[in-house]
Each structure stands twice: as structure tokens, then as C-alpha cells.
Design an enzyme around this catalytic site. Structure first.
Site, PDB file in Angstrom:
ATOM      1  CD  GLU A  24       2.751   6.351   3.011  1.00  0.00           C
ATOM      2  OE1 GLU A  24       1.996   7.344   2.909  1.00  0.00           O
ATOM      3  OE2 GLU A  24       2.396   5.278   3.524  1.00  0.00           O
ATOM      4  N   GLY A  84      -0.142   1.352   0.610  1.00  0.00           N
ATOM      5  CA  GLY A  84      -1.589   1.399   0.825  1.00  0.00           C
ATOM      6  C   GLY A  84      -2.145   2.764   0.454  1.00  0.00           C
ATOM      7  CB  ALA A  85      -4.482   4.442  -0.885  1.00  0.00           C
ATOM      8  CG  ASP A  86      -5.476   6.945   4.285  1.00  0.00           C
ATOM      9  OD1 ASP A  86      -5.478   5.993   5.086  1.00  0.00           O
ATOM     10  OD2 ASP A  86      -4.517   7.722   4.145  1.00  0.00           O
ATOM     11  N   GLY A 146      -2.934   8.678   6.162  1.00  0.00           N
ATOM     12  CA  GLY A 146      -3.647   8.301   7.394  1.00  0.00           C
ATOM     13  C   GLY A 146      -2.673   7.861   8.477  1.00  0.00           C
ATOM     14  N   GLY A 147      -1.512   7.340   8.007  1.00  0.00           N
ATOM     15  CA  GLY A 147      -0.481   6.900   8.948  1.00  0.00           C
ATOM     16  C   GLY A 147       0.625   7.920   9.133  1.00  0.00           C
ATOM     17  N   GLY A 158       1.553   1.418   6.934  1.00  0.00           N
ATOM     18  CA  GLY A 158       0.159   1.135   7.280  1.00  0.00           C
ATOM     19  C   GLY A 158      -0.031  -0.354   7.546  1.00  0.00           C
ATOM     20  CE  LYS A 189      -8.366   1.548   3.676  1.00  0.00           C
ATOM     21  NZ  LYS A 189      -6.915   1.509   3.580  1.00  0.00           N
TER      22      LYS A 189
END
Ligand code: DER
Length: 250
Positions: free
Chosen positions: A109, A88-90, A102-103, A29, A127
Site C-alpha cells: 500500500e 483506506g485507513a485505520d 489493519g489488513g 480492505g 476513523k
């Protein structure tokens, strides 16, 4: 937004990357680009002895572009845990449950995050939400074997999804999104997820689920390879690694 991503990445690396660490997982991401940038600034004396493990093609390219040593989970001896993973995170709820994917990199992951003793989530303030599905409205990403898509879509309907669709490819690429693993992504929108059921309610009743309840149900669907709910125990509870939930979110 880029500044808030950088600040979150800087804090996360400062607080969770010890110079003694040797095995580092790197997520996917745009936020994780700042994590790699901050780590690069530590200099080769620190990063030289470290090996970095990717969570997909973009992550691998990030590691290589930074000049870091690249490693793969498949090279590790059984049970050898990574020291830390940054990703990361959504969306992040107060219990540090995550929506990721999202990616379209959620499968690798989750493998790298659970291979690490410590999983650190770097997600800017956009987020944060009280219930997963209220900020991130594109649905829970579910990685599916192509031949199973119709059956999975049917089962998701039985589970009370509000909508579900196969993610299409990038602009300029006709057809469905194909993941780094050669699979498809189905994005399934459910009612906002709870962390505990109301009195007397069953999981899935009227399409209402807890994070853990839905996560456990989705992975049982034949043809589902993985899904983007990171739930259950956090690194704080599982010292030896294997936790899907981060020890901290920045
Ligand atoms: O796909 C993922 O889970 C990524 O980590 C991701 O969606 C976060 O992306 P961002 O850092 O670009 O918001």
C-alpha cells in the site's frame, strides 16, 4: 457503516478520478471494495483504457473481479507515476497522517500510494481522531522479517511501546499472520502520537512520540521492512508523487 463507506467512496471517485487518467492504484480492505464498485459503474468506455495497480492479493482479486486491466509497479518505467491511488485507513488525524495495515497490506500500500501523483484516502467517520492511537487501539502494524522478530520486539520495548505482539493468522490457520510478501506483522501499541512535541521534550521521552519522530525511528530498526504510519509530506506538497500522506480523506 457500509452506506457511509459507499458515500465516502462515491465522493472520492467523483472528485478525484478524471476520465483522462490511465494508471490507478487500488488499496486493500473493505472500504476500497466500494471504490472499485463506484469506478465500475462509470462503464467500460471510461475504465477500458485504464490500468489498475494492486496493493496485495485481495486488491488484485478485486481488480480482476471487476474486469479491469491489471498492471504492476514493476512494469512501469523508472519514475513513471500513477495518476491516482485510492486506499483506506485505520485511523486519520487532522494533519492527514494515517495508521494503515489493519489488513496487513501496508507494505505494498505504501509503495503504490507513494508511486501516485495523488493519494486519496477513503475512510468513514469512525476513523477520524485527534491523535493516532486513540481510535485505532490495536497498535501500529509493522512488517518484519521473521528471523528479526525477537530483535524488533526488544527494540520496540526500548522505544517505550506499551505492548507489542506478533499478529496471529486468520481463524482456522494456526500460527502467525503471513503477509503477501511472506513476512510477519508486529502490532505495537504506543501512547497516542502527537503532531508536535511539548516544549522542552525529546522524541520518545517517557514513551511520547510525534508521528514523524516515531515513523522515522521505526524504519531504522534492522529487520523492519515497512510500518503502517503514513506521514510527512502530503500530495498537496509533493506534486510529482512520492507523498505518503493523502491529498484528501473522505
Ligand atoms: O490495511 C489497510 O491499511 C487497509 O486500508 C485498512 O485497514 C482499511 O480497512 P477498511 O477499509 O476495511 O476499514
Amino acid at each position: 457503516i457500509e452506506k457511509s463507506k459507499f458515500l465516502a467512496a462515491n465522493r472520492a471517485v467523483t472528485e478525484h478520478l478524471s476520465p483522462t487518467y490511465r494508471h490507478i492504484g487500488i488499496g486493500s480492505g473493505s472500504t476500497v471494495i466500494h471504490v472499485v464498485d463506484v469506478i465500475s459503474k462509470l462503464g467500460t468506455t471510461i475504465t477500458g483504457p485504464m490500468t489498475f495497480y494492486p496493493t496485495g492479493d485481495q486488491s488484485r482479486d478485486l481488480i480482476q473481479a471487476a474486469g479491469f486491466r491489471l498492471g504492476y509497479l514493476s512494469d512501469l518505467s523508472p519514475g513513471h507515476a500513477l495518476d491516482v491511488c485510492f486506499d483506506g485507513a485505520d485511523e486519520v488525524d487532522p494533519a492527514l497522517n494515517l495508521i494503515k495495515g489493519g489488513g496487513a497490506c501496508l507494505l505494498q500500500e505504501k509503495l503504490v500510494a507513494t508511486a501516485a501523483r495523488k493519494f486519496v484516502c477513503v475512510a468513514d467517520s469512525r476513523k477520524i481522531s485527534n491523535h493516532l492511537g486513540t481510535q485505532w487501539k490495536k497498535g501500529i502494524p509493522i512488517e518484519v522479517f521473521p528471523m528479526a522478530v525477537p530483535q524488533v520486539l526488544g527494540e520496540l520495548e526500548r522505544l517505550g511501546r506499551l505492548s507489542a505482539q506478533v499478529r496471529s493468522g486468520l481463524p482456522g490457520k494456526a500460527g502467525a499472520c503471513v503477509t503477501d510478501n511472506g513476512l510477519r506483522i508486529v502490532d505495537a501499541v504506543f501512547k497516542p502520537l502527537l503532531t508536535e512535541l511539548p516544549e522542552g521534550k525529546q522524541e520518545g521521552e517517557e514513551g511520547v512520540w510525534t508521528v514523524d519522530g516515531l515513523a522515522r525511528r521505526l524504519i531504522e530498526i534492522p529487520g523492519v521492512a515497512e510500518h503502517g504510519l503514513f506521514y510527512g509530506k502530503s500530495g498537496l506538497e509533493v506534486e510529482s508523487g512520492g507523498a505518503q500522506k493523502p491529498v484528501a480523506a473522505y
